[in-house]
Design a protein around this motif. Sequence first.
Motif, PDB file in Angstrom:
ATOM      1  N   UNK A   1       0.729  -1.268  -0.080  1.00 19.40           N
ATOM      2  CA  UNK A   1       0.141  -0.001   0.080  1.00 19.40           C
ATOM      3  C   UNK A   1       1.012   1.153  -0.208  1.00 19.40           C
ATOM      4  N   UNK A   2       0.286   2.131  -0.743  1.00 19.72           N
ATOM      5  CA  UNK A   2       1.218   3.487  -0.692  1.00 19.72           C
ATOM      6  C   UNK A   2       1.260   4.121   0.732  1.00 19.72           C
ATOM      7  N   UNK A   3       2.299   4.559   1.066  1.00 19.55           N
ATOM      8  CA  UNK A   3       2.385   5.286   2.188  1.00 19.55           C
ATOM      9  C   UNK A   3       2.060   6.897   2.018  1.00 19.55           C
ATOM     10  N   UNK A   4       1.222   7.448   3.192  1.00 20.47           N
ATOM     11  CA  UNK A   4       1.247   8.870   3.058  1.00 20.47           C
ATOM     12  C   UNK A   4       2.377   9.562   3.023  1.00 20.47           C
ATOM     13  N   UNK A   5       2.301  10.731   2.246  1.00 17.39           N
ATOM     14  CA  UNK A   5       3.282  11.742   2.029  1.00 17.39           C
ATOM     15  C   UNK A   5       3.491  12.144   3.509  1.00 17.39           C
ATOM     16  N   UNK A   6       4.643  12.918   3.740  1.00 15.17           N
ATOM     17  CA  UNK A   6       5.230  13.099   4.913  1.00 15.17           C
ATOM     18  C   UNK A   6       4.202  14.398   5.334  1.00 15.17           C
ATOM     19  N   UNK A   7       3.543  15.197   4.454  1.00 12.01           N
ATOM     20  CA  UNK A   7       2.789  16.271   5.120  1.00 12.01           C
ATOM     21  C   UNK A   7       1.089  15.978   4.986  1.00 12.01           C
ATOM     22  N   UNK A   8       0.998  14.713   4.749  1.00 12.65           N
ATOM     23  CA  UNK A   8      -0.576  14.492   4.759  1.00 12.65           C
ATOM     24  C   UNK A   8      -0.789  14.178   6.426  1.00 12.65           C
ATOM     25  N   UNK A   9      -2.126  14.598   6.828  1.00 15.18           N
ATOM     26  CA  UNK A   9      -2.478  14.297   7.993  1.00 15.18           C
ATOM     27  C   UNK A   9      -3.732  15.046   8.325  1.00 15.18           C
ATOM     28  N   UNK A  10      -4.076  15.039   9.431  1.00 14.91           N
ATOM     29  CA  UNK A  10      -5.237  15.753  10.232  1.00 14.91           C
ATOM     30  C   UNK A  10      -4.896  16.562  11.434  1.00 14.91           C
ATOM     31  N   UNK A  11      -5.190  17.912  11.564  1.00 13.47           N
ATOM     32  CA  UNK A  11      -4.997  18.474  12.717  1.00 13.47           C
ATOM     33  C   UNK A  11      -6.034  19.337  13.232  1.00 13.47           C
ATOM     34  N   UNK A  12      -6.421  19.405  14.639  1.00 12.44           N
ATOM     35  CA  UNK A  12      -7.450  20.140  15.073  1.00 12.44           C
ATOM     36  C   UNK A  12      -7.372  20.866  16.150  1.00 12.44           C
TER      37      UNK A  12
ATOM     38  N   UNK B   1       1.155  25.730  10.364  1.00 13.18           N
ATOM     39  CA  UNK B   1       1.165  24.408  10.127  1.00 13.18           C
ATOM     40  C   UNK B   1       1.507  23.842   8.641  1.00 13.18           C
ATOM     41  N   UNK B   2       0.817  24.736   7.634  1.00  8.23           N
ATOM     42  CA  UNK B   2       1.467  24.240   6.400  1.00  8.23           C
ATOM     43  C   UNK B   2       2.925  24.673   5.799  1.00  8.23           C
ATOM     44  N   UNK B   3       3.475  25.649   6.625  1.00  6.13           N
ATOM     45  CA  UNK B   3       4.914  25.732   6.552  1.00  6.13           C
ATOM     46  C   UNK B   3       5.447  24.558   7.251  1.00  6.13           C
ATOM     47  N   UNK B   4       5.044  24.246   8.507  1.00  9.50           N
ATOM     48  CA  UNK B   4       6.055  23.182   9.262  1.00  9.50           C
ATOM     49  C   UNK B   4       5.768  21.733   8.535  1.00  9.50           C
ATOM     50  N   UNK B   5       4.450  21.451   8.069  1.00  3.88           N
ATOM     51  CA  UNK B   5       4.479  20.379   7.183  1.00  3.88           C
ATOM     52  C   UNK B   5       5.142  20.224   5.879  1.00  3.88           C
ATOM     53  N   UNK B   6       5.621  21.402   5.311  1.00  6.02           N
ATOM     54  CA  UNK B   6       6.150  21.619   4.060  1.00  6.02           C
ATOM     55  C   UNK B   6       5.197  21.211   2.976  1.00  6.02           C
ATOM     56  N   UNK B   7       3.939  21.616   3.059  1.00  2.29           N
ATOM     57  CA  UNK B   7       2.951  21.324   2.028  1.00  2.29           C
ATOM     58  C   UNK B   7       3.476  21.927   0.846  1.00  2.29           C
TER      59      UNK B   7
END
Length: 168
Positions: free
Chosen positions: A8-19, A39-45
């Motif tokens: 299965x494909x692994x999620x990319x390093x920036x993928x996820x859910x934050x609340x 958040x977008x900067x920290x995750x390097x989206x």
Amino acid sequence: MESRGSVPARPLSYEGVWRFTAPAVDISVPQARHAVRDLLRRQRVPARDGVVQEVLLIVSELVTNAVQHAALLSPEIAVEVAIGAAWIRVSVEDNHPYRPTALETDHARTGGRGLLLVQEISREAGGNCGVEHTAGGGKIVWAVLPFPSPAASEEAPRGRVTSPRQAR
């Protein structure tokens, strides 16, 4: 669809859910915008600056609407950011049962067009937005914007994106 034996494909390093939650007060608007930007900067989206600016404008509009219209019944709001391989979904949840609708452009009014703006930004970007009721009687107002994945070329056509909840 995966074939047997495939990994299965692994999620990319920036993928996820934050609340995160915030009080339904005016100062929460810039705080939410800055938190999402960080958040977008920290995750390097890998989203272009224009997409990031659109996301931040949507966050501002959705949090402003919750603060202005739901604070009486919802002293706290929740902001959620979900990032997929090629899309960003932002949502704001409150406990007020009123389901907002986008107002038509009325140049005599000085306000009240936030949701219309969110709809236009989403549509023009090839995304989508909507409102859902929560089990507790409140609502979630969300918007999804696509961005080209790192493997996609800059010239790739931008297809329509649905809510990740709808895509399941």
